[in-house]
Scaffold this motif. Structure first.
Motif, short mmCIF file in Angstrom:
data_model
loop_
_atom_site.label_atom_id
_atom_site.label_comp_id
_atom_site.label_asym_id
_atom_site.label_seq_id
_atom_site.Cartn_x
_atom_site.Cartn_y
_atom_site.Cartn_z
N VAL A 56 0.82 -1.22 0.00
CA VAL A 56 0.00 0.00 0.00
C VAL A 56 0.85 1.26 0.00
O VAL A 56 0.36 2.33 -0.37
N CYS A 57 2.08 1.14 0.42
CA CYS A 57 2.94 2.32 0.54
C CYS A 57 3.44 2.76 -0.83
O CYS A 57 3.77 3.94 -1.02
N ALA A 58 3.50 1.84 -1.77
CA ALA A 58 4.12 2.14 -3.06
C ALA A 58 3.33 3.18 -3.86
O ALA A 58 3.92 3.91 -4.67
N SER A 59 2.04 3.29 -3.62
CA SER A 59 1.26 4.24 -4.43
C SER A 59 1.82 5.65 -4.30
O SER A 59 1.83 6.40 -5.26
N CYS A 60 2.28 6.02 -3.13
CA CYS A 60 2.89 7.35 -2.95
C CYS A 60 4.41 7.28 -3.01
O CYS A 60 5.05 8.15 -3.57
N HIS A 61 4.97 6.22 -2.41
CA HIS A 61 6.41 6.21 -2.24
C HIS A 61 7.19 5.72 -3.46
O HIS A 61 8.41 5.85 -3.50
N SER A 62 6.52 5.16 -4.45
CA SER A 62 7.26 4.87 -5.68
C SER A 62 7.66 6.19 -6.33
O SER A 62 8.64 6.26 -7.08
N ALA A 65 7.68 10.10 -2.16
CA ALA A 65 7.05 11.03 -1.20
C ALA A 65 7.89 11.14 0.06
O ALA A 65 8.32 10.13 0.62
N GLY A 66 8.14 12.36 0.50
CA GLY A 66 8.87 12.59 1.75
C GLY A 66 10.32 12.14 1.70
O GLY A 66 10.98 12.03 2.72
N GLY A 67 10.83 11.84 0.50
CA GLY A 67 12.22 11.45 0.36
C GLY A 67 12.44 9.95 0.52
O GLY A 67 13.56 9.46 0.42
N SER A 92 11.30 2.67 14.56
CA SER A 92 11.61 2.72 13.13
C SER A 92 10.71 3.74 12.44
O SER A 92 9.50 3.74 12.64
N GLU A 93 11.32 4.58 11.59
CA GLU A 93 10.53 5.55 10.83
C GLU A 93 9.42 4.85 10.05
O GLU A 93 8.32 5.36 9.91
N LEU A 94 9.76 3.67 9.54
CA LEU A 94 8.79 2.89 8.78
C LEU A 94 7.50 2.65 9.58
O LEU A 94 6.39 2.86 9.09
N VAL A 96 6.59 4.13 12.52
CA VAL A 96 5.99 5.38 13.00
C VAL A 96 5.10 5.96 11.90
O VAL A 96 3.95 6.34 12.14
N ALA A 97 5.61 5.96 10.67
CA ALA A 97 4.82 6.48 9.55
C ALA A 97 3.59 5.62 9.29
O ALA A 97 2.49 6.13 9.09
N ALA A 98 3.78 4.31 9.32
CA ALA A 98 2.68 3.40 8.96
C ALA A 98 1.49 3.49 9.92
O ALA A 98 0.36 3.22 9.53
N GLY A 103 2.89 13.00 12.04
CA GLY A 103 2.19 13.70 10.96
C GLY A 103 2.42 13.08 9.60
O GLY A 103 2.51 13.79 8.59
N HIS A 104 2.50 11.77 9.54
CA HIS A 104 2.76 11.09 8.26
C HIS A 104 1.79 11.55 7.18
O HIS A 104 0.58 11.46 7.33
N GLY A 105 2.36 12.00 6.07
CA GLY A 105 1.57 12.51 4.95
C GLY A 105 0.57 11.50 4.41
O GLY A 105 -0.48 11.89 3.88
N GLY A 106 0.88 10.23 4.52
CA GLY A 106 -0.02 9.21 3.99
C GLY A 106 -1.06 8.75 5.00
O GLY A 106 -1.92 7.94 4.67
N GLY A 107 -0.96 9.25 6.24
CA GLY A 107 -1.91 8.84 7.26
C GLY A 107 -1.55 7.50 7.86
O GLY A 107 -0.41 7.04 7.77
N ALA A 108 -2.54 6.83 8.47
CA ALA A 108 -2.31 5.55 9.16
C ALA A 108 -2.82 4.39 8.31
O ALA A 108 -3.86 4.48 7.67
N PHE A 109 -2.06 3.31 8.34
CA PHE A 109 -2.46 2.11 7.57
C PHE A 109 -2.81 0.94 8.47
O PHE A 109 -3.52 0.03 8.08
N PHE A 110 -2.23 0.94 9.66
CA PHE A 110 -2.61 -0.06 10.66
C PHE A 110 -2.22 0.48 12.02
O PHE A 110 -1.59 1.53 12.11
#
Ligand code: HEC
Length: 131
Positions: A56-62, A65-67, A92-94, A96-98, A103-110
């Motif tokens: 699910v992360c690839a839609s933005c991070h491919s 996004a955010g470096g 892990s940033e991974l 924390v973002a997930a 303030g993760h730009g992609g919001g929460a996934f789980f």
């Protein structure tokens, strides 16, 4: 007569079995060890367990996004390695973002108690191998 012997033996299996079921159960070593929402019960594979969660992360991070670039392709292990913290998996940033932290730009996934989260924590805690 036979049944009387069998019952204590079976009871021992149940007691011993429960304590050793989860190879990633490090008790008090894990900061959220009290959180059993998503139990992880075996070796975690990067390719088979972690990558599907991160799809699910690839839609933005491919697009980087955010470096952080994550495409789900052959460089996935290298790019995930950049955003994990082996000495403190939950920082892990991974992760924390997930869960939508910082303030993760992609919001929460789980959530932190989910099986997705616990799977990734277990993978990092067991050495974050390219397995
Ligand atoms: C809807 C788009 C979107 C999705 C999907 C998305 N993100 Fe993000 N992500 C962003 C944006 C925008 C940023 C940059 C702003 C920020 O730092 O939060 C970002 C930043 C990041 C960072 C860099 C944070 C830092 O401080 O360097 C990481 C790591 C990250 N995301 C992980 C993930 C993970 C893991 C997933 C999937 C579970 C995911 N993202 C899904 C939009 C997204």
């Amino acid at each position: 007569m036979k049944a009387r012997l069998l019952i204590p033996i079976l009871a021992m299996f149940v007691v011993v079995g429960c304590g050793t079921d989860n190879p990633f159960d490090r008790g008090a070593d894990l900061p959220n060890s009290g959180d059993t929402g998503g139990e992880v019960t075996g070796p975690v594979s990067f390719a088979n367990d972690v990558m599907p969660i991160l799809q699910v992360c690839a839609s933005c991070h491919s697009g980087g996004a955010g470096g952080w670039i994550y495409t789900g392709g052959v460089e996935s292990y290298a790019s995930v390695s950049e955003v994990i913290n082996q000495s403190s998996p939950e920082e892990s940033e991974l992760l924390v973002a997930a869960i939508g932290g910082d303030g993760h730009g992609g919001g929460a996934f789980f959530t932190a108690g989910s099986s997705e989260y616990q799977t990734i924590v277990a993978w990092i805690a067991s050495g974050a191998e390219d397995n």
